[in-house]
Design an enzyme around this catalytic site. Structure first.
Site, short mmCIF file in Angstrom:
data_model
loop_
_atom_site.label_atom_id
_atom_site.label_comp_id
_atom_site.label_asym_id
_atom_site.label_seq_id
_atom_site.Cartn_x
_atom_site.Cartn_y
_atom_site.Cartn_z
N SER A 138 0.81 -1.21 0.00
CA SER A 138 0.00 0.00 0.00
C SER A 138 0.84 1.26 0.00
O SER A 138 1.91 1.30 0.62
CB SER A 138 -0.90 -0.01 1.24
OG SER A 138 -1.76 1.10 1.20
N SER A 148 -7.33 3.39 4.84
CA SER A 148 -6.50 2.21 4.52
C SER A 148 -7.28 0.92 4.73
O SER A 148 -7.10 -0.05 3.99
CB SER A 148 -5.21 2.21 5.35
OG SER A 148 -5.46 1.88 6.70
N SER A 149 -8.15 0.89 5.74
CA SER A 149 -8.89 -0.36 5.99
C SER A 149 -9.85 -0.66 4.85
O SER A 149 -10.00 -1.81 4.42
CB SER A 149 -9.64 -0.30 7.33
OG SER A 149 -10.59 0.74 7.32
N ASP A 208 -16.44 4.74 3.38
CA ASP A 208 -15.04 4.53 2.96
C ASP A 208 -14.94 3.45 1.88
O ASP A 208 -14.25 3.63 0.87
CB ASP A 208 -14.16 4.15 4.16
CG ASP A 208 -13.97 5.30 5.13
OD1 ASP A 208 -14.55 6.38 4.88
OD2 ASP A 208 -13.26 5.12 6.14
N1 LIG Z 1 -2.07 -2.67 3.89
C1 LIG Z 1 -2.61 -3.24 4.97
N2 LIG Z 1 -2.16 -4.43 5.43
C2 LIG Z 1 -2.70 -5.00 6.52
N3 LIG Z 1 -3.71 -4.47 7.25
C3 LIG Z 1 -4.19 -3.31 6.85
C4 LIG Z 1 -3.68 -2.62 5.71
N4 LIG Z 1 -4.35 -1.48 5.58
C5 LIG Z 1 -5.25 -1.44 6.60
N5 LIG Z 1 -5.16 -2.52 7.36
C6 LIG Z 1 -5.98 -2.83 8.56
O1 LIG Z 1 -6.79 -1.69 8.81
C7 LIG Z 1 -6.46 -1.11 10.09
C8 LIG Z 1 -6.52 0.41 10.01
O2 LIG Z 1 -7.85 0.77 9.83
P1 LIG Z 1 -8.50 2.04 10.50
O3 LIG Z 1 -9.89 2.05 10.05
O4 LIG Z 1 -8.23 2.09 11.96
O5 LIG Z 1 -7.69 3.28 9.84
P2 LIG Z 1 -7.85 3.91 8.38
O6 LIG Z 1 -8.80 3.08 7.59
O7 LIG Z 1 -6.50 4.12 7.83
O8 LIG Z 1 -8.49 5.34 8.71
P3 LIG Z 1 -10.04 5.82 8.53
O9 LIG Z 1 -10.89 4.64 8.85
O10 LIG Z 1 -10.17 6.91 9.55
O11 LIG Z 1 -10.12 6.33 7.15
C9 LIG Z 1 -5.07 -1.61 10.40
O12 LIG Z 1 -4.87 -1.64 11.79
C10 LIG Z 1 -5.10 -3.01 9.79
O13 LIG Z 1 -5.73 -3.92 10.64
C1 LIG Z 2 -15.24 8.00 11.21
C2 LIG Z 2 -15.96 7.50 9.96
O1 LIG Z 2 -17.11 8.33 9.76
C3 LIG Z 2 -15.10 7.70 8.71
C4 LIG Z 2 -13.76 7.04 8.77
O2 LIG Z 2 -13.07 7.32 7.56
C5 LIG Z 2 -16.35 6.07 10.15
C6 LIG Z 2 -17.35 5.57 9.13
O3 LIG Z 2 -18.07 6.37 8.52
O4 LIG Z 2 -17.42 4.35 8.96
MG LIG Z 3 -10.78 2.66 8.24
#
Ligand SMILES: Nc1ncnc2c1ncn2[C@@H]1O[C@H](COP(=O)(O)OP(=O)(O)OP(=O)(O)O)[C@@H](O)[C@H]1O
Ligand SMILES: C[C@@](O)(CCO)CC(=O)[O-]
Ligand SMILES: [Mg+2]
Length: 388
Positions: A138, A148-149, A208
């Site tokens: 990534s 990222s999730s 997302d």
């Molecule tokens: N490239 C990857 N490899 C493995 N796991 C990943 C990867 N990208 C995301 N993840 C998983 O997703 C989690 C991060 O997700 P989280 O929803 O907390 O943050 P985000 O998606 O980056 O931010 P947001 O949801 O605020 O946009 C990581 O802890 C991991 O479990």
């Molecule tokens: C915080 C949030 O509103 C956005 C995360 O990117 C969670 C969601 O909508 O699932």
């Molecule tokens: Mg996320």
């Protein structure tokens, strides 16, 4: 056979958290991707071989013998209903968590276990317990608010469903090796990715995974998606505060505050809804040239500033985010957190007429705090696949 799928991250211009409680939000895809490459050996005996995932960004790889997966998941491993994914039951999730616990994940990377659970759920539900290897890489900072999730779940779902033969590409992305899926196939990928997001987030709104799947700039409310024709895309500077956070915990925190103060928080969510609605109208109006670029930017900046204030009311700001806000305000620039907050990334609107010198100065100041700044293209393609 090798199948690759890549899915973009996103920024949320308005409405995070409130969107979980039914308000509108506006989000756009960015040009940073998560890529999943799936290698499948020719089908062999049932239960032979291993399922392997290589998380290259974390420098960790995990594998499970197919026989072990069959034994632990039984029912799930018999391919699920591919056209209509069902949610992962608590029993299944517990069985998957045990499979993840078979591996010793370093304490500092324990947050990966949620991603591994989502991986095992998606893999075994879509392909059953047949051997295969997925390599994930990534360009997105992980757990920093840029989706990222969701990009992880969408790219995995895209690759697995392509391998299962239930989705296929229809067109090409000009000048690249990447191909695009049709709308119905994207809908299916999105439904699966949402199940993955649920495992990682707990209670996601679905915004997302939707923006990662479909790309572009969207308005999202209660699962309904509207494409926004944005004309000249807005320019944003992203500052990664490098403060780690976890979306699941932040979303749960806002829900707890909402249950302690239901009326006050309902007013906050209502105000955010109005901001997102107004912001999406301005984006669309600008595409028709009915308002000038400067006027559009001024309005967007004011709405972003108001939204940031309401995110503070929800309790999801952070001292690092406040430092970014103060630093950019010195240069008359408006910023707001993006994604779940609590650290992670902050958006700063870059007006078209901003001089290069000012941009350099503000970036230098932000970097002097230990933050990382970068620019992204906003509103591009969603999921793309490639069959090798
Ligand atoms: N490239 C990857 N490899 C493995 N796991 C990943 C990867 N990208 C995301 N993840 C998983 O997703 C989690 C991060 O997700 P989280 O929803 O907390 O943050 P985000 O998606 O980056 O931010 P947001 O949801 O605020 O946009 C990581 O802890 C991991 O479990
Ligand atoms: C915080 C949030 O509103 C956005 C995360 O990117 C969670 C969601 O909508 O699932
Ligand atoms: Mg996320």
């Amino acid at each position: 056979m090798e199948i690759r799928a890549r899915a973009p991250g996103k920024i949320i211009l308005a409405g995070e958290h409130a969107v979980v409680h039914g308000s509108s939000a506006v989000a756009a895809a960015i040009d940073l991707y998560t890529q999943s490459s799936l290698h499948l050996p020719p089908s062999g005996e049932d239960g032979a071989g291993v399922v392997e995932v290589d998380l290259t960004d974390s420098c960790l790889a995990f594998s499970w013998p197919c026989s072990r997966l069959l034994e632990a998941l039984g029912e799930t491993c018999r391919k699920a209903e591919l056209q209509a994914p069902r949610p992962c039951s608590p029993e299944e999730l517990a069985a998957i968590a045990k499979l993840v616990e078979l591996h010793e994940i370093p304490e500092a990377k324990i947050w990966l276990s949620a991603g591994l659970s989502a991986f095992l759920y998606l893999y075994t539900s879509i392909l059953g317990c047949r051997p295969g290897k997925v390599v994930v890489s990534s360009g997105l900072p992980m757990g920093a608010g840029l989706g990222s999730s969701a990009a992880f779940s969408v790219s995995l779902s895209g690759a697995l469903l392509t391998a299962a033969g239930v989705v296929c590409a229809e067109g090409v992305v000009g000048g690249t090796e990447w191909q695009l899926l049709g709308k119905d196939h994207l809908e299916l990928v999105n439904t699966w990715a949402f199940q993955g997001e649920k495992i990682i987030h707990g209670k996601p709104s679905g915004i997302d995974n939707a923006v990662s799947t479909f790309g572009s700039m969207i308005k999202f409310k209660k699962g309904e998606l509207t494409n926004l024709k944005s004309g000249n895309p807005v320019k944003m500077l992203i500052t990664d505060t490098r403060v780690g956070r976890n979306t699941k915990a932040l979303v749960a925190g806002v829900s707890e505050r909402a249950s302690r103060h239901p009326d006050a928080m309902a007013s906050v969510f209502h105000a955010v809804n109005t901001i997102s609605e107004e912001l999406s109208s301005i984006v669309e109006l600008a595409a028709t040239d009915e308002i000038s670029m400067t006027s559009k930017e001024e309005k967007l900046a004011e709405l972003m500033e108001m939204n940031q204030g309401l995110l503070q009311c929800m309790g999801v700001s952070h001292s690092s985010i406040e430092t970014v806000l103060r630093s950019t305000l010195k240069y008359n620039l408006v910023s707001k957190l993006t994604g779940a907050g609590g650290g992670g990334c902050v958006l700063t609107l870059i007006p078209t007429l901003l001089s290069k010198l000012v941009l350099e100065k503000v970036t230098t100041e932000l970097e002097s705090h230990g933050f990382r700044c970068f620019k992204v293209e906003v509103g591009g393609q969603g999921l793309q696949t490639h069959r090798g």
